[in-house]
Design a protein around this motif. Sequence first.
Motif, PDB file in Angstrom:
ATOM      1  N   ARG A   1      -5.879  31.297  34.329  1.00 27.99           N
ATOM      2  CA  ARG A   1      -5.310  32.321  35.217  1.00 27.99           C
ATOM      3  C   ARG A   1      -5.230  31.807  36.639  1.00 27.99           C
ATOM      4  O   ARG A   1      -4.276  32.084  37.357  1.00 27.99           O
ATOM      5  CB  ARG A   1      -6.162  33.606  35.188  1.00 27.99           C
ATOM      6  CG  ARG A   1      -6.501  34.082  33.811  1.00 27.99           C
ATOM      7  CD  ARG A   1      -5.244  34.499  33.067  1.00 27.99           C
ATOM      8  NE  ARG A   1      -5.541  35.009  31.759  1.00 27.99           N
ATOM      9  CZ  ARG A   1      -5.762  36.294  31.503  1.00 27.99           C
ATOM     10  NH1 ARG A   1      -5.699  37.174  32.464  1.00 27.99           N
ATOM     11  NH2 ARG A   1      -6.038  36.687  30.283  1.00 27.99           N
ATOM     12  N   LEU A   2      -6.243  31.052  37.046  1.00 24.59           N
ATOM     13  CA  LEU A   2      -6.245  30.490  38.395  1.00 24.59           C
ATOM     14  C   LEU A   2      -5.076  29.521  38.549  1.00 24.59           C
ATOM     15  O   LEU A   2      -4.358  29.536  39.559  1.00 24.59           O
ATOM     16  CB  LEU A   2      -7.577  29.791  38.674  1.00 24.59           C
ATOM     17  CG  LEU A   2      -7.710  29.122  40.044  1.00 24.59           C
ATOM     18  CD1 LEU A   2      -7.540  30.149  41.157  1.00 24.59           C
ATOM     19  CD2 LEU A   2      -9.052  28.430  40.191  1.00 24.59           C
ATOM     20  N   LEU A   3      -4.864  28.697  37.533  1.00 20.26           N
ATOM     21  CA  LEU A   3      -3.765  27.741  37.590  1.00 20.26           C
ATOM     22  C   LEU A   3      -2.418  28.470  37.691  1.00 20.26           C
ATOM     23  O   LEU A   3      -1.539  28.075  38.464  1.00 20.26           O
ATOM     24  CB  LEU A   3      -3.794  26.851  36.345  1.00 20.26           C
ATOM     25  CG  LEU A   3      -3.007  25.551  36.449  1.00 20.26           C
ATOM     26  CD1 LEU A   3      -3.666  24.604  37.413  1.00 20.26           C
ATOM     27  CD2 LEU A   3      -2.864  24.911  35.086  1.00 20.26           C
ATOM     28  N   ASP A   4      -2.284  29.548  36.920  1.00 19.15           N
ATOM     29  CA  ASP A   4      -1.056  30.356  36.993  1.00 19.15           C
ATOM     30  C   ASP A   4      -0.871  30.932  38.390  1.00 19.15           C
ATOM     31  O   ASP A   4       0.234  30.952  38.926  1.00 19.15           O
ATOM     32  CB  ASP A   4      -1.111  31.505  35.983  1.00 19.15           C
ATOM     33  CG  ASP A   4      -0.683  31.052  34.596  1.00 19.15           C
ATOM     34  OD1 ASP A   4      -0.147  29.936  34.493  1.00 19.15           O
ATOM     35  OD2 ASP A   4      -0.890  31.810  33.644  1.00 19.15           O
ATOM     36  N   ALA A   5      -1.975  31.411  38.966  1.00 14.16           N
ATOM     37  CA  ALA A   5      -1.894  32.015  40.299  1.00 14.16           C
ATOM     38  C   ALA A   5      -1.481  30.962  41.331  1.00 14.16           C
ATOM     39  O   ALA A   5      -0.664  31.230  42.218  1.00 14.16           O
ATOM     40  CB  ALA A   5      -3.241  32.638  40.670  1.00 14.16           C
ATOM     41  N   VAL A   6      -2.038  29.755  41.191  1.00 12.79           N
ATOM     42  CA  VAL A   6      -1.654  28.673  42.105  1.00 12.79           C
ATOM     43  C   VAL A   6      -0.164  28.376  41.961  1.00 12.79           C
ATOM     44  O   VAL A   6       0.545  28.158  42.939  1.00 12.79           O
ATOM     45  CB  VAL A   6      -2.491  27.401  41.825  1.00 12.79           C
ATOM     46  CG1 VAL A   6      -1.958  26.224  42.614  1.00 12.79           C
ATOM     47  CG2 VAL A   6      -3.944  27.648  42.174  1.00 12.79           C
ATOM     48  N   ARG A   7       0.295  28.401  40.713  1.00  9.63           N
ATOM     49  CA  ARG A   7       1.725  28.174  40.463  1.00  9.63           C
ATOM     50  C   ARG A   7       2.577  29.182  41.219  1.00  9.63           C
ATOM     51  O   ARG A   7       3.573  28.837  41.843  1.00  9.63           O
ATOM     52  CB  ARG A   7       1.979  28.326  38.966  1.00  9.63           C
ATOM     53  CG  ARG A   7       2.577  27.140  38.299  1.00  9.63           C
ATOM     54  CD  ARG A   7       2.752  27.427  36.839  1.00  9.63           C
ATOM     55  NE  ARG A   7       4.141  27.666  36.514  1.00  9.63           N
ATOM     56  CZ  ARG A   7       4.555  28.159  35.347  1.00  9.63           C
ATOM     57  NH1 ARG A   7       3.676  28.472  34.431  1.00  9.63           N
ATOM     58  NH2 ARG A   7       5.825  28.320  35.127  1.00  9.63           N
ATOM     59  N   LEU A   8       2.173  30.441  41.157  1.00 11.06           N
ATOM     60  CA  LEU A   8       2.941  31.476  41.841  1.00 11.06           C
ATOM     61  C   LEU A   8       2.843  31.339  43.355  1.00 11.06           C
ATOM     62  O   LEU A   8       3.724  31.792  44.081  1.00 11.06           O
ATOM     63  CB  LEU A   8       2.441  32.872  41.430  1.00 11.06           C
ATOM     64  CG  LEU A   8       2.739  33.246  39.988  1.00 11.06           C
ATOM     65  CD1 LEU A   8       2.147  34.612  39.657  1.00 11.06           C
ATOM     66  CD2 LEU A   8       4.241  33.255  39.748  1.00 11.06           C
TER      67      LEU A   8
END
Lengths: 270, 260
Positions: free
Chosen positions: A193-200
């Motif tokens: 989820r953190l990686l996804d958030a960084v992506r966004l």
Amino acid sequence: MRLVNRRPSREAALLLAALPFVLLLLAYLFGSAARLADNPADKLLPWPSTLLESLRSLALEPDRRTGAVLLWSDTAASLGRLAAGLALATLVAALFGIAIGLVPLAGALLGSFVAALAMIPPLAVLPILLIVLGTGEASKIGLVALGTGPLLIRDLALRVRELPEELLVKAQTLGASSWHLAIRIVGPLVAPRLLDAVRLQLGPAWLFLIAAEAIAATEGLGYRIFLVRRYLAMDVILPYVAWITLLAFAGDRLLAFLGRRLFPWARSGA
Amino acid sequence: MSRIEVQGLWKSYGDRVVLERVSLVIEPASLVAIVGSSGCGKSTFLRILLGVEQPSRGRILLDGAPLPAEPGPDRGIVFQRYTVFPHLSVLENAALGLELRASRLLGRSFGARRREAHEQAAAMLERVGLGHVLEAFPHELSGGMQQRLALAQALVVEPRVLLLDEPFGALDPGIRADARALLLELWEERGTTVVMVTHDLPEAFQLGTRVLVFDKVRRDPQAPERYGATVTYDLPGYNRRRPRPPAPAASAAAPATGGS
């Protein structure tokens, strides 16, 4: 047949996807041709051959003043700042997000504080960063981190609170301490989820980076386009914008790829 | 092989009384099934035993000592859902309890201890029929296999009490029968005291050495939440088997298991 039920075939879908790009390109070519017909020295909409020539010299020839090949030295400077800023924000988010989400005492202490922090418009803080950190790398990295960090913290804290209570209780019945929960259960579970958030947050990160470079820098992609703006050098600006877009897109794909490689278990949802 | 004593237990949320005057003794190595209609407080009772809820009045003793007010390794749990860790392989899931115990700082073990933990976990997985999927992730397993894994994971750290919250409720009938049989076998082998909440009466009687029915004895039609539930029936189950745990657990529990 109703419009909502008509589905394009594969070929048609590709064609449709290409259409807006082609239209934009055509509009540009017509505009450029028209302006150049009026005034051969027009700089606003340079003909593609001029753009390619500028791009070639930017990417292959050393700059007369500094000796560096501008496109690559600018890219290296910008990517370095972006990566450092995002890494800093991610690290801080991992620490504080998990603490706030997992430990009620930490949530009570820091939850509202981070929420307030996230409301500060980061660009309004840029003058403060320039004064406090100087015009060197620290202020630019700081702006990227400050612009993306609070949101990452809040997002991660929410994700931690969304974890099923059963998993946390189960881990405790297996002897997990609070620290164990953080590093062995919660951390790994929210990492995707953190990686996804960084992506966004990649988009905002680029925004803050270019803003910081536009104001105080001696190299970097944002610095370059704001520098040559004075000479209406669209033949430099346009390739740079395309290049930045490509880099941002590649960054997004890279993080998506990393996510799939690092967290194979997350594919079907936790 | 542990004895649970519940003394004068009440649980209320504000004006809403969920449990009242619950007093009972659960003998070591018994398999107690708790049934009741939904909202009768049986799950609340289990959550109190687990330590995630605290009694409003009364107390619970585990082997004579007050029950800790938070979940711990003395009480294992298998939930109906979210019961294994999706980010760990089957083997890592089963070995997790042993690994956490090995290191306070890292929560994992290394070298010989790690090998030992993994061997122990693998043996347990072999026992529950998961020996062939050690490297798989939970999302690749069926519901029945996930519950088997959850049982193995809970039992590998040898809790004093095993708590089960509708563990087979989400399984298909055939799979459910297999899972019940497995639970009985494991209980018989290990002699762990088991408390199981279910809404399935036949299941309760088939598995339980003792069946407790939770219900309200007093009702106020004007204020249905005025009174809580308590144990209204305390019946022997059809399970006449008795655990025969291996030699090292040489406690004198066998004659005192009540019920039959």
